[in-house]
Design a protein around this motif. Structure first.
Motif, PDB file in Angstrom:
ATOM      1  N   GLY A 163       0.843  -1.225   0.000  1.00  0.00           N
ATOM      2  CA  GLY A 163       0.000   0.000   0.000  1.00  0.00           C
ATOM      3  C   GLY A 163       0.857   1.246   0.000  1.00  0.00           C
ATOM      4  O   GLY A 163       0.580   2.211  -0.732  1.00  0.00           O
ATOM      5  N   LYS A 164       1.886   1.221   0.804  1.00  0.00           N
ATOM      6  CA  LYS A 164       2.755   2.387   0.882  1.00  0.00           C
ATOM      7  C   LYS A 164       3.394   2.686  -0.491  1.00  0.00           C
ATOM      8  O   LYS A 164       3.422   3.840  -0.947  1.00  0.00           O
ATOM      9  CB  LYS A 164       3.857   2.110   1.917  1.00  0.00           C
ATOM     10  CG  LYS A 164       4.544   3.373   2.401  1.00  0.00           C
ATOM     11  CD  LYS A 164       5.559   3.029   3.490  1.00  0.00           C
ATOM     12  CE  LYS A 164       6.609   4.128   3.583  1.00  0.00           C
ATOM     13  NZ  LYS A 164       7.916   3.582   3.905  1.00  0.00           N
ATOM     14  N   GLN A 165       3.851   1.574  -1.101  1.00  0.00           N
ATOM     15  CA  GLN A 165       4.485   1.741  -2.424  1.00  0.00           C
ATOM     16  C   GLN A 165       3.517   2.367  -3.437  1.00  0.00           C
ATOM     17  O   GLN A 165       3.861   3.307  -4.171  1.00  0.00           O
ATOM     18  CB  GLN A 165       4.940   0.382  -2.968  1.00  0.00           C
ATOM     19  CG  GLN A 165       6.289  -0.024  -2.448  1.00  0.00           C
ATOM     20  CD  GLN A 165       6.697  -1.394  -2.982  1.00  0.00           C
ATOM     21  OE1 GLN A 165       6.008  -2.004  -3.805  1.00  0.00           O
ATOM     22  NE2 GLN A 165       7.808  -1.884  -2.478  1.00  0.00           N
ATOM     23  N   ILE A 166       2.292   1.832  -3.455  1.00  0.00           N
ATOM     24  CA  ILE A 166       1.307   2.357  -4.411  1.00  0.00           C
ATOM     25  C   ILE A 166       1.054   3.850  -4.156  1.00  0.00           C
ATOM     26  O   ILE A 166       1.025   4.666  -5.085  1.00  0.00           O
ATOM     27  CB  ILE A 166      -0.041   1.612  -4.288  1.00  0.00           C
ATOM     28  CG1 ILE A 166       0.144   0.120  -4.479  1.00  0.00           C
ATOM     29  CG2 ILE A 166      -1.082   2.205  -5.268  1.00  0.00           C
ATOM     30  CD1 ILE A 166       0.055  -0.387  -5.870  1.00  0.00           C
ATOM     31  N   ASN A 167       0.893   4.220  -2.894  1.00  0.00           N
ATOM     32  CA  ASN A 167       0.651   5.628  -2.574  1.00  0.00           C
ATOM     33  C   ASN A 167       1.809   6.518  -3.004  1.00  0.00           C
ATOM     34  O   ASN A 167       1.602   7.643  -3.467  1.00  0.00           O
ATOM     35  CB  ASN A 167       0.377   5.798  -1.075  1.00  0.00           C
ATOM     36  CG  ASN A 167      -1.089   5.469  -0.766  1.00  0.00           C
ATOM     37  OD1 ASN A 167      -1.966   5.674  -1.613  1.00  0.00           O
ATOM     38  ND2 ASN A 167      -1.336   4.907   0.412  1.00  0.00           N
ATOM     39  N   GLU A 168       3.028   5.982  -2.829  1.00  0.00           N
ATOM     40  CA  GLU A 168       4.187   6.769  -3.283  1.00  0.00           C
ATOM     41  C   GLU A 168       4.160   6.972  -4.797  1.00  0.00           C
ATOM     42  O   GLU A 168       4.422   8.069  -5.298  1.00  0.00           O
ATOM     43  CB  GLU A 168       5.505   6.070  -2.884  1.00  0.00           C
ATOM     44  CG  GLU A 168       5.976   6.518  -1.513  1.00  0.00           C
ATOM     45  CD  GLU A 168       7.050   5.579  -0.937  1.00  0.00           C
ATOM     46  OE1 GLU A 168       7.605   4.758  -1.690  1.00  0.00           O
ATOM     47  OE2 GLU A 168       7.292   5.689   0.276  1.00  0.00           O
ATOM     48  N   ILE A 202       2.486  15.063 -13.135  1.00  0.00           N
ATOM     49  CA  ILE A 202       1.387  15.630 -13.947  1.00  0.00           C
ATOM     50  C   ILE A 202       1.252  17.128 -13.702  1.00  0.00           C
ATOM     51  O   ILE A 202       1.123  17.931 -14.643  1.00  0.00           O
ATOM     52  CB  ILE A 202       0.063  14.900 -13.635  1.00  0.00           C
ATOM     53  CG1 ILE A 202       0.084  13.520 -14.279  1.00  0.00           C
ATOM     54  CG2 ILE A 202      -1.141  15.703 -14.143  1.00  0.00           C
ATOM     55  CD1 ILE A 202      -1.055  12.614 -13.886  1.00  0.00           C
ATOM     56  N   SER A 203       1.345  17.531 -12.435  1.00  0.00           N
ATOM     57  CA  SER A 203       1.144  18.956 -12.173  1.00  0.00           C
ATOM     58  C   SER A 203       2.289  19.801 -12.757  1.00  0.00           C
ATOM     59  O   SER A 203       2.069  20.897 -13.264  1.00  0.00           O
ATOM     60  CB  SER A 203       0.889  19.167 -10.683  1.00  0.00           C
ATOM     61  OG  SER A 203       1.848  19.967 -10.112  1.00  0.00           O
ATOM     62  N   LEU A 204       3.534  19.229 -12.720  1.00  0.00           N
ATOM     63  CA  LEU A 204       4.647  19.932 -13.375  1.00  0.00           C
ATOM     64  C   LEU A 204       4.407  20.090 -14.873  1.00  0.00           C
ATOM     65  O   LEU A 204       4.607  21.153 -15.446  1.00  0.00           O
ATOM     66  CB  LEU A 204       5.950  19.152 -13.162  1.00  0.00           C
ATOM     67  CG  LEU A 204       6.821  19.547 -11.981  1.00  0.00           C
ATOM     68  CD1 LEU A 204       8.030  18.610 -11.906  1.00  0.00           C
ATOM     69  CD2 LEU A 204       7.280  21.000 -12.124  1.00  0.00           C
ATOM     70  N   LYS A 205       3.983  18.955 -15.448  1.00  0.00           N
ATOM     71  CA  LYS A 205       3.749  18.951 -16.894  1.00  0.00           C
ATOM     72  C   LYS A 205       2.647  19.953 -17.257  1.00  0.00           C
ATOM     73  O   LYS A 205       2.718  20.645 -18.276  1.00  0.00           O
ATOM     74  CB  LYS A 205       3.356  17.530 -17.336  1.00  0.00           C
ATOM     75  CG  LYS A 205       3.179  17.374 -18.829  1.00  0.00           C
ATOM     76  CD  LYS A 205       4.516  17.419 -19.550  1.00  0.00           C
ATOM     77  CE  LYS A 205       4.325  17.366 -21.056  1.00  0.00           C
ATOM     78  NZ  LYS A 205       5.622  17.478 -21.760  1.00  0.00           N
ATOM     79  N   GLN A 256       1.263  12.193  -9.568  1.00  0.00           N
ATOM     80  CA  GLN A 256       0.517  13.457  -9.415  1.00  0.00           C
ATOM     81  C   GLN A 256       1.446  14.652  -9.555  1.00  0.00           C
ATOM     82  O   GLN A 256       1.134  15.635 -10.255  1.00  0.00           O
ATOM     83  CB  GLN A 256      -0.187  13.502  -8.053  1.00  0.00           C
ATOM     84  CG  GLN A 256      -1.548  12.866  -8.100  1.00  0.00           C
ATOM     85  CD  GLN A 256      -2.126  12.617  -6.717  1.00  0.00           C
ATOM     86  OE1 GLN A 256      -1.409  12.722  -5.705  1.00  0.00           O
ATOM     87  NE2 GLN A 256      -3.399  12.240  -6.680  1.00  0.00           N
ATOM     88  N   ASP A 257       2.616  14.562  -8.900  1.00  0.00           N
ATOM     89  CA  ASP A 257       3.581  15.671  -8.987  1.00  0.00           C
ATOM     90  C   ASP A 257       4.016  15.890 -10.429  1.00  0.00           C
ATOM     91  O   ASP A 257       4.116  17.024 -10.912  1.00  0.00           O
ATOM     92  CB  ASP A 257       4.816  15.378  -8.117  1.00  0.00           C
ATOM     93  CG  ASP A 257       4.480  15.500  -6.640  1.00  0.00           C
ATOM     94  OD1 ASP A 257       3.347  15.978  -6.350  1.00  0.00           O
ATOM     95  OD2 ASP A 257       5.309  15.118  -5.795  1.00  0.00           O
TER      96      ASP A 257
END
Ligand code: DAH
Length: 328
Positions: free
Chosen positions: A58-63, A72-75, A69-70
């Motif tokens: 779960g932790k890996q997936i969230n990372e 995408i927002s940069l792009k 997300q980061d």
């Protein structure tokens, strides 16, 4: 991290960086991070795992989710900036181009002539008068010794409104009006528009004349010749030759027409003149034993055409800027 997870991450990063529009970027986001997206599906598969492995996975997936997300927002920022830049470039204004200026007009050649004529006569002690363009037949004809049945009326192709009113055919009625108002002695010119039913290369239905009138004691024909010679030399700014040709006008006796010798050796008529007929003075109750005088009427278009070498009178009224702008 499992091999499939790291492959998923790599592929997602690649897809994001390949996006060339915001729309494309949004569909990539939905494809991986949307409710039914690839990453979300991985989260759902958590329940099938051994409870011991779940926290780690779960932790890996969230990372991964956070990383994507980061990215995408940069792009998104990058694509937005590109879009703004492109629209600025497209709407760019070239400030080195010449601006719009308003063109400055100039005085019409006939007005230039009229101004000059007035100035010359004002300097010779004349007053400037005017009269109505809609005239009655008394002032236009009868008072000028042209009674109703007189053949001279046929010389004027008159625009009539009715039996009494007409468009003046010459500026001579202003002579009558000036003397009615001011009496004698008198020394006036009267410039203005006149109208005749005539139209060709040398005639327009409306044209301009300048009338002159001098009445005083002991005025004779030499005064008339003198003033006309002085005027013409002054107007053409040169020593000009004039020819006085005997003629007939009902309101002058003797009468003359005056021709000007043009540059190409031709005599051209520029005005009519004469000694004011005693009957005209009599009509106005002026003592014609005591007073005498001269009058003249000149064509303004004709003088302007001679001065500037204009061959077609209609050019004055066509408002062709390439013609008009030559008279700066
Ligand atoms: N009114 C005359 C015409 O239009 C011109 C003219 C002739 C005027 C003789 C005068 C004059 O004052 O004395 O044809």
């Amino acid at each position: 991290m499992t091999k499939s997870l790291s492959e998923l991450t790599r592929q997602a990063k690649e897809d994001i960086s390949n996006c060339s529009s915001l729309k494309e970027l949004d569909s990539v986001r939905v494809f991986y991070l949307g409710k039914k997206g690839k990453v979300s599906l991985e989260l759902k598969s958590l329940s099938k795992l051994d409870p011991k492995e779940r926290p780690q996975f779960g932790k890996q997936i969230n990372e991964i989710k956070k990383t994507l997300q980061d990215k995408i927002s940069l792009k998104k920022t990058e694509l937005n900036t590109q879009k703004i830049k492109a629209s600025i470039e497209q709407a760019a204004i070239d400030i080195t181009l010449p601006g719009k200026t308003s063109s400055i007009g100039n005085i019409h050649p006939l007005s230039i002539t009229l101004n000059q004529i007035e100035e010359i006569f004002i300097n010779a002690g004349f007053l400037v008068d005017d009269g109505p363009e809609i005239e009655d037949e008394y002032h236009n004809f009868t008072a000028l010794n042209i009674p109703g049945n007189h053949p001279a009326r046929a010389m004027h192709d008159t625009f009539y409104f009715n039996n009494e009113y007409l468009l003046r055919t010459h500026t001579s009625p202003i002579q009558i009006r000036s003397m009615e108002r001011d009496g004698v002695p008198i020394r006036v010119i009267a410039p203005g528009k006149v109208y005749r039913r005539d139209s060709d290369i040398t005639h327009t239905p409306m044209f301009h004349q300048v009338e002159g009138l001098v009445i005083d004691k002991d005025i004779n024909f030499t005064h008339l010749k003198g003033i006309l010679h002085d005027f013409i030399n002054s107007f053409f700014n040169d020593e000009m030759s004039l020819r006085f040709r005997p003629s007939y006008f009902p309101f002058t006796e003797p009468s003359a027409e005056v021709d000007l010798l043009s540059n190409d050796g031709q005599w051209l008529e520029i005005l009519g003149c004469g000694m004011v007929h005693p009957k005209v003075l009599d009509n106005l109750g002026i003592d014609n034993k005591k007073y005498s005088g001269y009058a003249f009427g000149m064509g303004v278009e004709r003088l302007t055409m001679l001065k500037y070498g204009i061959k077609d009178i209609r050019l004055f009224y066509e408002n062709d800027l390439s013609f008009l702008s030559q008279f700066k």
